[in-house]
Design an enzyme around this catalytic site. Sequence first.
Site, PDB file in Angstrom:
ATOM      1  N   ASP A   1      35.288  47.486  36.777  1.00  0.00           N
ATOM      2  CA  ASP A   1      35.606  46.387  36.106  1.00  0.00           C
ATOM      3  C   ASP A   1      35.528  45.259  37.038  1.00  0.00           C
ATOM      4  O   ASP A   1      35.537  45.286  38.000  1.00  0.00           O
ATOM      5  CB  ASP A   1      37.003  46.488  35.374  1.00  0.00           C
ATOM      6  CG  ASP A   1      37.309  45.411  34.441  1.00  0.00           C
ATOM      7  OD1 ASP A   1      36.422  45.057  33.529  1.00  0.00           O
ATOM      8  OD2 ASP A   1      38.520  44.577  34.723  1.00  0.00           O
ATOM      9  N   SER A   2      35.209  44.022  36.163  1.00  0.00           N
ATOM     10  CA  SER A   2      35.328  42.576  36.880  1.00  0.00           C
ATOM     11  C   SER A   2      36.574  42.449  37.589  1.00  0.00           C
ATOM     12  O   SER A   2      36.663  41.864  38.577  1.00  0.00           O
ATOM     13  CB  SER A   2      35.233  41.458  35.981  1.00  0.00           C
ATOM     14  OG  SER A   2      36.318  41.559  34.820  1.00  0.00           O
TER      15      SER A   2
ATOM     16  N   CYS B   1      34.031  47.854  31.577  1.00  0.00           N
ATOM     17  CA  CYS B   1      33.876  46.354  31.352  1.00  0.00           C
ATOM     18  C   CYS B   1      33.002  46.022  30.192  1.00  0.00           C
ATOM     19  O   CYS B   1      31.778  46.728  30.508  1.00  0.00           O
ATOM     20  CB  CYS B   1      33.490  45.683  32.395  1.00  0.00           C
ATOM     21  SG  CYS B   1      33.369  43.848  32.568  1.00  0.00           S
TER      22      CYS B   1
ATOM     23  N   GLU C   1      45.249  37.949  33.367  1.00  0.00           N
ATOM     24  CA  GLU C   1      45.213  38.135  34.975  1.00  0.00           C
ATOM     25  C   GLU C   1      46.426  37.530  35.650  1.00  0.00           C
ATOM     26  O   GLU C   1      47.007  38.003  36.793  1.00  0.00           O
ATOM     27  CB  GLU C   1      43.807  37.919  35.329  1.00  0.00           C
ATOM     28  CG  GLU C   1      42.636  38.753  34.952  1.00  0.00           C
ATOM     29  CD  GLU C   1      41.891  39.262  36.035  1.00  0.00           C
ATOM     30  OE1 GLU C   1      41.631  38.707  37.097  1.00  0.00           O
ATOM     31  OE2 GLU C   1      41.343  40.655  35.767  1.00  0.00           O
TER      32      GLU C   1
ATOM     33  N   CYS D   1      37.475  44.127  25.079  1.00  0.00           N
ATOM     34  CA  CYS D   1      37.624  43.918  26.408  1.00  0.00           C
ATOM     35  C   CYS D   1      38.674  44.654  26.792  1.00  0.00           C
ATOM     36  O   CYS D   1      39.849  44.855  26.269  1.00  0.00           O
ATOM     37  CB  CYS D   1      37.846  42.189  26.483  1.00  0.00           C
ATOM     38  SG  CYS D   1      38.394  41.831  28.264  1.00  0.00           S
TER      39      CYS D   1
ATOM     40  N   HIS E   1      40.422  44.384  29.178  1.00  0.00           N
ATOM     41  CA  HIS E   1      41.920  43.693  29.651  1.00  0.00           C
ATOM     42  C   HIS E   1      42.894  43.514  28.592  1.00  0.00           C
ATOM     43  O   HIS E   1      44.093  43.684  28.766  1.00  0.00           O
ATOM     44  CB  HIS E   1      41.684  42.196  30.108  1.00  0.00           C
ATOM     45  CG  HIS E   1      41.202  41.966  31.576  1.00  0.00           C
ATOM     46  ND1 HIS E   1      39.841  42.407  31.743  1.00  0.00           N
ATOM     47  CD2 HIS E   1      41.698  41.370  32.456  1.00  0.00           C
ATOM     48  CE1 HIS E   1      39.737  41.893  33.107  1.00  0.00           C
ATOM     49  NE2 HIS E   1      40.854  41.458  33.531  1.00  0.00           N
TER      50      HIS E   1
HETATM   51  N1  DGL Z   1      37.308  43.500  31.184  1.00  0.00           N
HETATM   52  C1  DGL Z   1      36.348  42.610  31.253  1.00  0.00           C
HETATM   53  C2  DGL Z   1      35.523  43.110  29.759  1.00  0.00           C
HETATM   54  O1  DGL Z   1      36.106  44.126  29.001  1.00  0.00           O
HETATM   55  C3  DGL Z   1      36.571  41.519  31.424  1.00  0.00           C
HETATM   56  C4  DGL Z   1      35.629  40.474  31.636  1.00  0.00           C
HETATM   57  C5  DGL Z   1      35.823  39.342  32.475  1.00  0.00           C
HETATM   58  O2  DGL Z   1      35.936  39.335  33.661  1.00  0.00           O
HETATM   59  O3  DGL Z   1      35.758  38.424  31.839  1.00  0.00           O
HETATM   60  O4  DGL Z   1      35.018  42.500  29.094  1.00  0.00           O
END
Ligand code: DGL
Length: 274
Positions: A11-12, A74, A159, A193, A195
């Site tokens: 993931d990012s 992600c 975050e 997403c 997150h």
């Molecule tokens: N968890 C990422 C997703 O599912 C977040 C992407 C981001 O870094 O903006 O899209």
Amino acid sequence: MNKYAPIGIFDSGYGGLTVLAEIKKHLPQYDYLYLGDNARAPYGTRSFDVVYDYTLDAVNELFSRGCELVILACNTASAKALRTIQQQDLPKIDVNKRVLGVIRPSAEEIGTITKTGNVGILATEGTVRSESYVLELDKHAPNVNVFQQACPMWVPIIENQKYQTAAGKLFIQEDIKELMRQNPQIDTILLGCTHYPIIQPYIESIVGPDVRVVAQGPIVAQKLDEYLKRHIDMEQRCSKSGAITYLTTENKDVFNKKAGHFLGEQISAIHVKI
Ligand code: DGL
């Protein structure tokens, strides 16, 4: 004994931890290698080319550390990089390795949950603009109407753990209101997403009991289980000692603190440059 071949989870940043948590609950026997590209997150507002380049860096890093199978946990990376990596890069890197995403499995499931046939998607700007959910739902649930809302502030809010502040709550409320304004008959909302499950109880408190809020973790875990049962060769190549290792491109102490908070347990990550 199998050589170390963990399942890579990318993931990012911290969002993929919500997917990893469900996968390890469902499939505890495998080894997992989590990589958060925290130094370059968020990806959601970045261009197609940048997300593709960053994601390919991450996949190569996970492959170089023994992974045979990588899950892009992600949506933004799945929307913008998965297809090119699968079609263009994997044949050159190693035809036997695999990279899977989270959009298709979610689209396969979400159409079976809605009763009104109206589904809302909350996601990053990149995922919404890619129209990936609209295209995938059209294939898997053509009778479902899809309504999308980009939530560009949510990843930074999550975050930075600002979701309990008045300002953070206001951004979250506004985006949910915008989504529901598109069609008040929406009865199912996919958190598109990884997150967003971190704030799922708050989202549920805003939409009320008549709207089902769906996180991707349990869906992805179930689909991974089915995938490994269908692909015995891959299943046998994945090592099984139940170990989880965390990698981050950011400062490891910061990662340990935040990831520990999101996971509800202490972890000890390794810093990597990718
Ligand atoms: N968890 C990422 C997703 O599912 C977040 C992407 C981001 O870094 O903006 O899209």
